[in-house]
Structures are given as structure tokens and as C-alpha cells.
Design a protein around this motif. Structure first.
Motif, PDB file in Angstrom:
ATOM      1  N   LYS A 217       0.812  -1.219   0.000  1.00 18.70           N
ATOM      2  CA  LYS A 217       0.000   0.000   0.000  1.00 18.70           C
ATOM      3  C   LYS A 217       0.848   1.272   0.000  1.00 18.70           C
ATOM      4  O   LYS A 217       0.317   2.376  -0.148  1.00 18.70           O
ATOM      5  N   ASP A 218       2.158   1.130   0.156  1.00 24.70           N
ATOM      6  CA  ASP A 218       3.031   2.284   0.165  1.00 24.70           C
ATOM      7  C   ASP A 218       3.016   2.940  -1.214  1.00 24.70           C
ATOM      8  O   ASP A 218       3.190   2.264  -2.237  1.00 24.70           O
ATOM      9  N   GLU A 219       2.808   4.238  -1.287  1.00 24.54           N
ATOM     10  CA  GLU A 219       2.682   4.940  -2.565  1.00 24.54           C
ATOM     11  C   GLU A 219       3.965   4.898  -3.386  1.00 24.54           C
ATOM     12  O   GLU A 219       3.948   5.129  -4.595  1.00 24.54           O
ATOM     13  N   ARG A 220       5.088   4.591  -2.747  1.00 18.63           N
ATOM     14  CA  ARG A 220       6.360   4.512  -3.463  1.00 18.63           C
ATOM     15  C   ARG A 220       6.600   3.139  -4.081  1.00 18.63           C
ATOM     16  O   ARG A 220       7.492   2.977  -4.916  1.00 18.63           O
TER      17      ARG A 220
END
Length: 274
Positions: free
Chosen positions: A25-28
Motif C-alpha cells: 500500500k506504500d505509494e512509493r
């Protein structure tokens, strides 16, 4: 829309980690490419603490190396619009203007971090032959083995093929294809799924497309179900490999309509059952 892959940070791991929702789920986070017992985690910026967390939670893996590069360095080419026949393949952040769009079939292609932009000689030759065939014959069903980013499946759907099955053994490739299916609104025509070529060769279709390695191709053309396909496009073959495939096809009730090798290196075959 900005290119989300402008800068890549790639963590090469010895082993395949289980990732929890905090990573995914980390945007990166851009995706994970798996090659047997090796994996590559892609991020849009450095995340050393997150990768260390992954390593701690997966005691069987270790960090081998970290790479930082541009998307052009990774893909080996620029991600920009290009034309094949009357197709214009464009990234969603660099679309056609309205004047150009009216004169071309636009296919939106987000390559993600799956290696290659679709400009490889074999991909272009496959798309050219799909266009040639589908504008002359009624091709209702297509099986695309080794779909990668899904470009060949998208091309078949854009030409009116009602049902296209796009498979790849690499899960990240399948996820990338699914994204491109949605971008082009072909959900009703294309089904993407994870599978090996030898597991799906029995599926019926009017046209088999396989742009894959020779070590898999040599077995597919010997499978009894291969001769059930009305047409086939085989690609990803070097000259010596093509000689072997042609020798195998010569023993079967098939006719090779065209052999393309414009760069003198990579070969693509269009054939028909007789």
C-alpha cells in the motif's frame, strides 16, 4: 499526468519475500519482479528502512544489491508514443492530440516496471502480423502466450477480436496487463491470467500468438493441440532457433505464410493450418 516511473530504486533480493499490506500500500512501491529464487522490489524513491523491515520479516532472504536508475535506463528505451501500422501506442501521460487520434487506433500502454516498452523488433512484427491477419480474416478468439504488458492482446481487441486470452507466468506481467486492459476499457474482450504456456496450449482459439523463449516454443509446437489452431504467430526466435522451429513445422500440416526478420536477428512467423 506525470510519468510515475521517472526514477526507479530497485532492491535485488536473494529469495522471494512475502510482502504485507504496509509495503504493497506504500505509494512509493511499484511492484515485484520474480525470477526463480531472485526478486526485484521496485520503488519510486529510496526506502532503506522499509526494505530492512522486509528482510527482518523474511529471514530466508538477503539484500544483494541496490540500483538507482531512470525508467529509460531500465527499459532500454524512451517511453513515448510510437506507430505500428495504424496503431499509435502511447503512455497514458503522453497521449495523442485530437487531430492525430482521429487518424490512428490509440492503444494506451503503461509498461510499469515490466522490462521493455513494446518497441522490441519481435513485438512490432507480431503486432504488424496481427494487424495484417485481422484486417483480412475474421478472427474471433486469440490466445496470447507470454503477454508481458499485454500489448499484443490489446492490439487484437482493438481490431475487433471478441475474446482474447492473455497469459504470462510472471505475476507482475499479469498485473501490468490487467492495468492496461482497464486503461483501454477492454474488460469485456480480454481476460488476463497467470499460467505457463504448456498449461494453456489446449485452449481453443482462432489465432495463437506466442512471443516467447525458444526453450518453451519448441515444446508448444510439438503439442497435439498446436495443430488445432487455425492461425499462429510465433516470435522471439533467433536465426538458429527459427531453423529448428521451421524444421519441426515442416513435418506438420501447416503452411508458413510469412517469415519476418527485418533486423537480421529476430524472427517472427505467421502460419496457417492446412
Amino acid at each position: 499526468m506525470k510519468n510515475p516511473y521517472e526514477q526507479l530504486v530497485i532492491y535485488n533480493l536473494d529469495g522471494v519475500p512475502a510482502l504485507d499490506h504496509r509495503v504493497e500500500k506504500d505509494e512509493r512501491y511499484l511492484g515485484t519482479w520474480v525470477e526463480e529464487d531472485t526478486s526485484f522490489l521496485f520503488f519510486s524513491s529510496p526506502v532503506p528502512s522499509l526494505v530492512e523491515q522486509v528482510r527482518r520479516e523474511n529471514s530466508h532472504i538477503s539484500l544483494v544489491e541496490t540500483y538507482e536508475m531512470t525508467c529509460e535506463q531500465w527499459h532500454g528505451d524512451k517511453i513515448e508514443p510510437y506507430f505500428v501500422e495504424d496503431f499509435c501506442i502511447a503512455p497514458p501521460w503522453d497521449r495523442l492530440n485530437e487531430e492525430t487520434k482521429s487518424a490512428a487506433r490509440e492503444i494506451l500502454l503503461d509498461p510499469g516496471v515490466v522490462f521493455g516498452t513494446g518497441c522490441h523488433q519481435t513485438t512490432e512484427d507480431c503486432l504488424t502480423l496481427i494487424h495484417w491477419l485481422c484486417t483480412r480474416e475474421t478472427i474471433g478468439t486469440v490466445l496470447d502466450i507470454g503477454t508481458g504488458t499485454g500489448l499484443l492482446a490489446l492490439g487484437a481487441a482493438a481490431l475487433g477480436c471478441a475474446r482474447v486470452l492473455a497469459c504470462d507466468f510472471n505475476l507482475l506481467a499479469v498485473k501490468t496487463t490487467l492495468k492496461n486492459i482497464r486503461l483501454n476499457r477492454f474488460e469485456a474482450q480480454i481476460l488476463a491470467f497467470q499460467a505457463k504456456g504448456e498449461e494453456v496450449i489446449c485452449l481453443p482459439c482462432d489465432l495463437l500468438v506466442a512471443n516467447i523463449h525458444y526453450d518453451i516454443m519448441q515444446h508448444l509446437v510439438e503439442h497435439p493441440a498446436f495443430l488445432e489452431k487455425k492461425y499462429f504467430i510465433l516470435s522471439g526466435l533467433l536465426n538458429s532457433e527459427t531453423t529448428k522451429i521451421m524444421a519441426s513445422l515442416a513435418t506438420k500440416r501447416v503452411h508458413v505464410i510469412e517469415r519476418r526478420c527485418p533486423d537480421g536477428i529476430w524472427n517472427t512467423l505467421l502460419g496457417k493450418r492446412i
